[in-house]
Design an enzyme around this catalytic site. Structure first.
Site, PDB file in Angstrom:
ATOM      1  N   ARG A 282       7.929   4.812   3.958  1.00  0.00           N
ATOM      2  CA  ARG A 282       8.141   3.671   4.843  1.00  0.00           C
ATOM      3  C   ARG A 282       9.532   3.132   4.528  1.00  0.00           C
ATOM      4  NH1 ARG A 282       2.698   0.028   4.996  1.00  0.00           N
ATOM      5  NH2 ARG A 282       2.695   0.218   2.745  1.00  0.00           N
TER       6      ARG A 282
ATOM      7  N   CYS B  51       0.829  -1.206   0.000  1.00  0.00           N
ATOM      8  CA  CYS B  51       0.000   0.000   0.000  1.00  0.00           C
ATOM      9  C   CYS B  51       0.867   1.260   0.000  1.00  0.00           C
ATOM     10  CB  CYS B  51      -0.905   0.020   1.235  1.00  0.00           C
ATOM     11  SG  CYS B  51      -2.043  -1.370   1.340  1.00  0.00           S
TER      12      CYS B  51
ATOM     13  N   ILE C  55      13.220   1.559   4.263  1.00  0.00           N
ATOM     14  CA  ILE C  55      13.816   0.364   4.854  1.00  0.00           C
ATOM     15  C   ILE C  55      15.216   0.666   5.367  1.00  0.00           C
ATOM     16  CG2 ILE C  55      12.415  -1.227   3.498  1.00  0.00           C
ATOM     17  CD1 ILE C  55      14.869  -1.580   1.668  1.00  0.00           C
TER      18      ILE C  55
END
Length: 420
Positions: free
Chosen positions: A121, A116, A123
């Site tokens: 986000r 999504c 890493i």
């Protein structure tokens, strides 16, 4: 193109059983690569993310047998090879293969993860941990290779997470399980799914201590063996059905629920005036009267889960008054707002906050699911609305809610999935 069609306005009643946790199983399956024997998982949800993970394991040479909610995986044939990029790119949780392949082979070659679109986000925390454990990072086109020198065994390390991250905590645990030496993770995430993964690893022979606290210690071992493991109930699915029951139910029991995983969520419902009874492994939600508005601010566990702010939003629209939602985890988790407004909700995004004013009677409309939890919100809104709601982009919903059409139909919903 597949769609979900809902004819809303019907009160729902009955029982619904929560499936195994999506956010656990997407880490448990990659973790099994670390085993030198067969591992059986019970309580595996019927979701597309699981289907994709099974296909990845099989492409890599592993053997998988599936019987209902039971999954038997023999990872002994898994090869040290590049991952199948198509499946990897559609699945955010594919990054858990980084840690498990590093732990088994000293290297992982994978496509960059998808899932999504909820804003940044990164890493970076995962990669920083792997580098601290002796790995180097190489970018090769749309793929990334993470490797130790000459495929040597990864080393234990002392790692401090700059921010609390479920994914980075689990990935570091996976890499550390068979590392040479001790790994300490400070500022670790505390979610129940982390405890679930640690339980599987320990049942396989790993030495993980402190899961569920801010400091996790892993003593690396040379080998892991097969085992059998029960996946914990999905607290996000449970919360979604509880909110749905409060919004449109006339007496619904949600079964296979662990109350301690939902305390902050349930406290907000109680502040709204939601009437419910907590049982040993279930929650009974009564038909509701007038509800009060509340403000919601998401935070890492044990705070209010970011994954529950969208599924709860339609229920908030039944409250008499004004409230706001602040998501401190994922800044772009607001894409359900214009879709709810299209259905007649008095809701908008102002200054990075969601502001709502209720009560609102929703009307059916064509809407689009932008992500998994936004899709759950639109399903609840469609059940509440007068008239017909058509939801497109439903692949997101099927990624995370096991047998949702059947479960809602059994409660009396007029809902169906169609091929257009």
């Amino acid at each position: 193109m597949r769609k979900i069609i809902i004819n809303g306005g019907k009160k729902l009643q009955g029982e619904v059983t929560v499936s195994g946790a999506k956010n656990s199983v997407v880490a448990l399956i990659p973790a099994i690569i670390l085993s030198d024997g067969v591992v059986t998982l019970d309580g595996v949800p019927a979701i597309s993310d699981v289907d994709n993970l099974i296909e990845i394991i099989e492409v890599m040479g592993g053997s998988v047998k599936r019987d209902g909610e039971t999954l038997e995986i023999d990872p002994r044939g898994v090869k040290d090879m590049p991952m199948p990029f198509g499946k990897i790119n559609s699945l955010r949780a594919s990054y858990y293969f980084y840690g498990s392949l590093l732990g088994r082979y000293g290297q992982a070659i994978v496509g960059l993860p998808g899932g999504c679109d909820l804003g940044p986000r990164p890493i970076d925390l995962h990669l920083k941990a792997f580098e601290a454990m002796g790995a180097s990072i190489f970018y090769e086109g749309e793929a990334m290779r993470i490797a130790t020198d000459a495929g040597q065994r990864i080393k234990g390390a002392h790692i401090y997470m700059d921010t609390v991250s479920v994914g980075a905590t689990i990935n570091t645990m996976l890499a550390a399980a068979k590392a040479d030496g001790r790994t300490v993770i400070e500022n670790a995430a505390r979610e129940p799914e982390i405890i679930d993964v640690a339980t599987l690893l320990n049942n396989m022979g790993a030495r993980v201590r402190g899961a569920g606290t801010e400091v996790i210690t892993i003593e690396g071992v040379e080998s892991l063996h097969g085992t059998r493991h029960q996946v914990i109930p999905d607290r996000i699915e449970a919360g979604s059905y509880i909110a749905m029951a409060a919004a449109i139910g006339k007496g619904i029991k949600i079964k296979n629920v662990l109350y301690e995983h939902l305390e902050s969520f349930i406290c907000k419902l109680e502040a709204m005036g939601v009437r419910m009874t907590v049982e040993e492994d279930a929650i009974f939600v009564e038909e509701q009267g007038d509800l009060k508005p509340v403000d919601i601010k998401t935070s890492p566990y044990p705070g209010f889960a970011t994954d529950l702010q969208q599924p709860m939003t339609p229920l908030l629209l039944k409250a008499s008054g004004r409230g706001k939602i602040i998501d401190t985890i994922y800044e772009k988790r607001v894409n359900h707002v214009p879709e709810l407004a299209r259905m007649g909700a008095d809701i908008q995004v102002l200054g990075g906050q969601i502001v709502y004013n209720g009560p609102t009677q929703l009307s059916g409309a064509p809407v689009k699911a932008s992500d998994l939890r936004a899709g759950a919100a639109l399903v609840t809104a469609g059940l509440m609305a007068d008239g017909q709601t058509e939801i497109t982009n439903i692949e997101f919903i099927l990624r995370g809610y096991s047998n949702i059409i059947e479960k809602l139909s059994d409660l009396g919903a007029d809902i169906r999935l169609i091929e257009d």
